[in-house]
Design a protein around this motif. Structure first.
Motif, mmCIF file in Angstrom:
data_model
loop_
_atom_site.group_PDB
_atom_site.id
_atom_site.type_symbol
_atom_site.label_atom_id
_atom_site.label_comp_id
_atom_site.label_asym_id
_atom_site.label_seq_id
_atom_site.Cartn_x
_atom_site.Cartn_y
_atom_site.Cartn_z
ATOM 1 N N ILE A 1 -32.887 -31.820 -49.372
ATOM 2 C CA ILE A 1 -31.922 -31.885 -48.281
ATOM 3 C C ILE A 1 -32.544 -32.686 -47.145
ATOM 4 C CG2 ILE A 1 -30.751 -30.530 -46.508
ATOM 5 C CD1 ILE A 1 -30.485 -28.306 -48.656
ATOM 6 N N ARG A 2 -31.760 -33.607 -46.631
ATOM 7 C CA ARG A 2 -32.235 -34.437 -45.527
ATOM 8 C C ARG A 2 -31.422 -34.074 -44.284
ATOM 9 N NH1 ARG A 2 -34.043 -40.628 -45.230
ATOM 10 N NH2 ARG A 2 -33.720 -40.900 -43.025
ATOM 11 N N GLU A 3 -32.090 -33.553 -43.289
ATOM 12 C CA GLU A 3 -31.380 -33.071 -42.102
ATOM 13 C C GLU A 3 -30.729 -34.211 -41.329
ATOM 14 O OE1 GLU A 3 -33.479 -30.462 -39.512
ATOM 15 O OE2 GLU A 3 -34.238 -29.206 -41.137
ATOM 16 N N VAL A 4 -31.387 -35.341 -41.268
ATOM 17 C CA VAL A 4 -30.834 -36.509 -40.582
ATOM 18 C C VAL A 4 -30.404 -37.516 -41.652
ATOM 19 C CG1 VAL A 4 -31.274 -38.385 -38.970
ATOM 20 C CG2 VAL A 4 -32.345 -36.147 -38.614
ATOM 21 N N PRO B 1 -26.360 -28.184 -45.812
ATOM 22 C CA PRO B 1 -25.490 -27.718 -44.733
ATOM 23 C C PRO B 1 -24.780 -28.892 -44.074
ATOM 24 C CG PRO B 1 -27.795 -27.630 -44.063
ATOM 25 C CD PRO B 1 -27.786 -28.040 -45.506
ATOM 26 N N ASN B 2 -23.719 -28.596 -43.328
ATOM 27 C CA ASN B 2 -22.960 -29.708 -42.742
ATOM 28 C C ASN B 2 -23.830 -30.499 -41.765
ATOM 29 O OD1 ASN B 2 -22.889 -28.038 -40.504
ATOM 30 N ND2 ASN B 2 -20.708 -27.635 -40.616
ATOM 31 N N GLY B 3 -23.601 -31.787 -41.782
ATOM 32 C CA GLY B 3 -24.390 -32.709 -40.983
ATOM 33 C C GLY B 3 -25.611 -33.249 -41.686
ATOM 34 N N SER B 4 -25.945 -32.649 -42.846
ATOM 35 C CA SER B 4 -27.112 -33.087 -43.616
ATOM 36 C C SER B 4 -26.661 -33.787 -44.893
ATOM 37 C CB SER B 4 -27.984 -31.885 -43.980
ATOM 38 O OG SER B 4 -28.432 -31.201 -42.828
ATOM 39 N N THR B 5 -27.602 -34.387 -45.582
ATOM 40 C CA THR B 5 -27.309 -35.006 -46.873
ATOM 41 C C THR B 5 -28.200 -34.408 -47.957
ATOM 42 O OG1 THR B 5 -28.984 -36.747 -46.616
ATOM 43 C CG2 THR B 5 -26.765 -37.235 -45.790
ATOM 44 N N VAL B 6 -27.830 -34.693 -49.202
ATOM 45 C CA VAL B 6 -28.787 -34.544 -50.293
ATOM 46 C C VAL B 6 -29.331 -35.944 -50.565
ATOM 47 C CG1 VAL B 6 -27.846 -32.450 -51.313
ATOM 48 C CG2 VAL B 6 -26.918 -34.655 -52.032
ATOM 49 N N ALA B 7 -30.653 -36.068 -50.636
ATOM 50 C CA ALA B 7 -31.294 -37.374 -50.724
ATOM 51 C C ALA B 7 -32.360 -37.372 -51.812
ATOM 52 C CB ALA B 7 -31.928 -37.749 -49.388
ATOM 53 N N ARG B 8 -32.377 -38.425 -52.577
ATOM 54 C CA ARG B 8 -33.376 -38.596 -53.624
ATOM 55 C C ARG B 8 -34.744 -38.836 -52.985
ATOM 56 N NH1 ARG B 8 -31.538 -40.527 -58.650
ATOM 57 N NH2 ARG B 8 -33.246 -40.664 -60.145
ATOM 58 N N PHE C 1 -23.633 -38.008 -48.584
ATOM 59 C CA PHE C 1 -23.194 -37.270 -47.396
ATOM 60 C C PHE C 1 -21.796 -36.741 -47.684
ATOM 61 C CE2 PHE C 1 -21.132 -36.641 -43.340
ATOM 62 C CZ PHE C 1 -22.120 -36.123 -42.532
ATOM 63 N N TYR C 2 -21.687 -35.423 -47.862
ATOM 64 C CA TYR C 2 -20.389 -34.859 -48.260
ATOM 65 C C TYR C 2 -19.878 -33.799 -47.301
ATOM 66 C CZ TYR C 2 -23.507 -31.320 -50.313
ATOM 67 O OH TYR C 2 -24.494 -30.368 -50.505
ATOM 68 N N ASP C 3 -20.618 -33.492 -46.248
ATOM 69 C CA ASP C 3 -20.235 -32.364 -45.398
ATOM 70 C C ASP C 3 -20.472 -32.694 -43.928
ATOM 71 O OD1 ASP C 3 -19.500 -29.904 -44.468
ATOM 72 O OD2 ASP C 3 -20.891 -28.752 -45.725
ATOM 73 N N TYR C 4 -19.469 -33.267 -43.320
ATOM 74 C CA TYR C 4 -19.515 -33.632 -41.898
ATOM 75 C C TYR C 4 -19.415 -32.367 -41.052
ATOM 76 C CZ TYR C 4 -18.286 -36.795 -37.940
ATOM 77 O OH TYR C 4 -18.253 -37.522 -36.778
ATOM 78 N N VAL C 5 -19.922 -32.406 -39.842
ATOM 79 C CA VAL C 5 -19.681 -31.322 -38.887
ATOM 80 C C VAL C 5 -18.264 -31.525 -38.353
ATOM 81 C CG1 VAL C 5 -20.376 -30.254 -36.727
ATOM 82 C CG2 VAL C 5 -22.117 -31.139 -38.291
ATOM 83 N N GLY C 6 -17.338 -30.676 -38.798
ATOM 84 C CA GLY C 6 -15.925 -30.923 -38.551
ATOM 85 C C GLY C 6 -15.262 -31.348 -39.846
ATOM 86 N N VAL C 7 -14.091 -31.910 -39.752
ATOM 87 C CA VAL C 7 -13.357 -32.324 -40.949
ATOM 88 C C VAL C 7 -14.090 -33.481 -41.632
ATOM 89 C CG1 VAL C 7 -11.168 -33.207 -41.800
ATOM 90 C CG2 VAL C 7 -11.187 -31.556 -39.913
ATOM 91 N N ASP C 8 -14.324 -33.317 -42.924
ATOM 92 C CA ASP C 8 -15.126 -34.309 -43.659
ATOM 93 C C ASP C 8 -14.409 -35.645 -43.850
ATOM 94 O OD1 ASP C 8 -16.746 -32.120 -43.893
ATOM 95 O OD2 ASP C 8 -16.623 -31.972 -46.078
#
Ligand SMILES: [Ca+2]
Ligand SMILES: [Ca+2]
Ligand SMILES: [Ca+2]
Length: 217
Positions: free
Chosen positions: A183-186, A167-174, A28-35
């Protein structure tokens, strides 16, 4: 003859698990807002023994793996996951429970380079004592459309991106032990959602992490 073989068997079964038992499973590298203070990295131990992660290095960057690093501290259970980062935990970053609560500094890059908006960034796991600028990582996830910086992956070669930039709020997930990502939205910290070899046994079903873990206890 049996007397001679038995101690040898005990000795081999008790050997420390190979570093290959450790996989990156979600970032998780991109928070909605300041990371800042909300980023995290999840690591899976597919081995059937706990691993002392002390000294292992998580490293990230866009040009190379020297942009930011964190040295791990703590243990990951057999067949278990370890989450490092934070220390912020909200619904916005998936309410992670941190095994190692530490501000990742500088923050993990959010994809794109000054000359290429689709240029990849990456996160990698290195063995204790590794030189993150020269050594081959144990595992890596490269996220973006292209890899103009030539970031290497766990093969030691320049890796093709594993997944698009999240995109922000999502993760990259194996999504598989073999190394597919999406990409994992939640965000889904503290658990993995794919079957994997654990303790030499291939799980026979796709279950929740709780049912999977309980089958090994
Ligand atoms: Ca970030
Ligand atoms: Ca930070
Ligand atoms: Ca996860």
């Amino acid at each position: 003859m049996i007397k001679l073989l038995l101690p040898l068997t005990v000795c081999c079964c008790a050997a420390a698990p190979a570093a290959a038992d450790l996989l990156l499973t979600e970032v998780f590298y991109d928070y909605v807002g300041v990371d800042d203070t909300y980023e995290w990295v999840e690591i899976l131990n597919t081995g059937d023994a706990p691993v002392d992660l002390t000294g292992y290095i998580v490293a990230w960057g866009g040009t190379d793996y020297g942009y930011g690093t964190v040295v791990l501290q703590g243990q990951v259970e057999a067949c278990g996951v370890f989450v490092v980062g934070g220390p912020g935990s909200t619904a916005g970053n998936g309410n992670p429970v941190f095994d190692q609560a530490v501000d990742l500094n500088p923050d993990i890059q959010n994809g794109g380079t000054p000359t290429d908006p689709t240029g990849a960034d990456a996160v990698a796991l290195f063995a204790p004592g590794a030189n993150v600028l020269a050594d081959v990582p144990l595992d890596a996830v490269i996220y973006g459309g292209t890899n103009p910086s030539g970031l290497i992956d766990e093969t030691g070669q320049v890796g093709a991106p594993d997944v698009e930039d999240a995109p922000n709020g999502s993760t990259v997930a194996r999504t598989s032990a073999a190394g597919s990502w999406s990409i994992r939205e939640v965000p889904g910290p503290n658990s993995v959602d794919f079957s994997y070899v654990c303790g030499g046994t291939v799980p026979t079903r796709d279950g929740s992490w709780g049912t999977l873990k309980s089958s090994y206890r």
